[in-house]
Design a protein around this motif. Structure first.
Motif, short mmCIF file in Angstrom:
data_model
loop_
_atom_site.label_atom_id
_atom_site.label_comp_id
_atom_site.label_asym_id
_atom_site.label_seq_id
_atom_site.Cartn_x
_atom_site.Cartn_y
_atom_site.Cartn_z
N LYS A 97 0.56 -1.21 -0.02
CA LYS A 97 -0.10 0.10 0.07
C LYS A 97 0.82 1.29 0.00
O LYS A 97 0.44 2.44 0.18
N THR A 98 2.14 1.27 -0.39
CA THR A 98 3.13 2.52 -0.59
C THR A 98 3.52 2.44 -1.80
O THR A 98 4.12 1.45 -2.36
N HIS A 99 3.62 3.72 -2.60
CA HIS A 99 4.51 3.71 -3.70
C HIS A 99 5.61 4.44 -3.37
O HIS A 99 6.07 4.95 -2.36
N GLY A 100 6.85 4.34 -4.42
CA GLY A 100 8.01 4.85 -4.21
C GLY A 100 8.10 6.21 -4.76
O GLY A 100 6.94 6.74 -4.91
N GLN A 101 9.10 6.57 -5.10
CA GLN A 101 9.54 8.21 -5.51
C GLN A 101 8.93 8.28 -7.02
O GLN A 101 8.95 7.34 -7.82
N THR A 102 8.77 9.40 -7.44
CA THR A 102 8.49 9.84 -8.90
C THR A 102 9.88 9.65 -9.61
O THR A 102 11.02 10.12 -9.20
#
Length: 195
Positions: A97-102
């Motif tokens: 449920k967490t995304h990394g950086q752009t």
């Protein structure tokens, strides 16, 4: 690639080739450690080329983007080519449920700068768990011909996805840009495998 806070970089061509950026410990990955950081009116008047490099274990949530243009009023990067690079485990330590950086961010939504001819070619992306791939948050361009071109061709993307619960955009314009008459986006001949 970063000038000091008070310095201004102005080059005709800048090529980075055959280097490796590897974060040995995710705790060391931080937003201001982006390998390419364009600030103030840094300018490359002909070509910025990044080729045959490796970027490993960057991009945790809140971590380093590969390229970040921030507070870049007056900057000019006439042409950007990102070719033949390996990007491995970008944002790979993000939990459920967490995304990394752009991956690449053109920021500062109130100032005009030129960074509008972009090519990604012959790269390998492995285990990509980032946020937006390209995020353009500007409201203005200073490009004299008022055009934007993005080419994404002949790339291999293996397990290109993420763990976040919200939708992630491949190319995102976060604001309506003024000064742009036309945009050409070419996404062609790429291999997405086990996504």
């Amino acid at each position: 690639l970063r000038s000091t806070a008070n310095g201004k970089m102005k080059l005709k061509n800048y090529t980075i080739s055959g280097l490796m950026w590897k974060v040995p410990d995710y705790a060391l990955d931080a937003e201001d450690l982006a390998p390419m950081y364009i600030v103030a009116n840094d300018s490359i008047t002909s070509l910025l080329s990044i080729n045959n490099c490796q970027f490993i274990n960057l991009g945790k949530s809140g971590g380093g983007r590969i390229l970040h243009a921030k507070a870049s009023s007056g900057a000019v990067v006439k042409k950007f080519i990102f070719d033949g690079n390996i990007i491995d485990n970008f944002g790979g330590n993000t939990g459920l449920k967490t995304h990394g950086q752009t991956f690449m961010q053109w920021q500062d939504d109130t100032k005009a700068f030129e960074f509008d001819d972009i090519t990604f070619s012959n790269n390998v992306f492995h285990n990509w768990h980032g946020n937006q791939f390209i995020n353009n948050g500007r409201k203005k361009t200073s490009n004299p011909d008022s055009t934007i071109t993005i080419n994404f061709v002949n790339n291999t993307l293996y397990k290109f996805g993420g763990n976040g619960t919200s939708a992630r955009n491949f190319i995102e314009w976060a604001n309506k840009m003024t000064g742009v008459k036309a945009a050409t986006i070419n996404i062609n001949n790429n291999l997405f495998y086990k996504n």
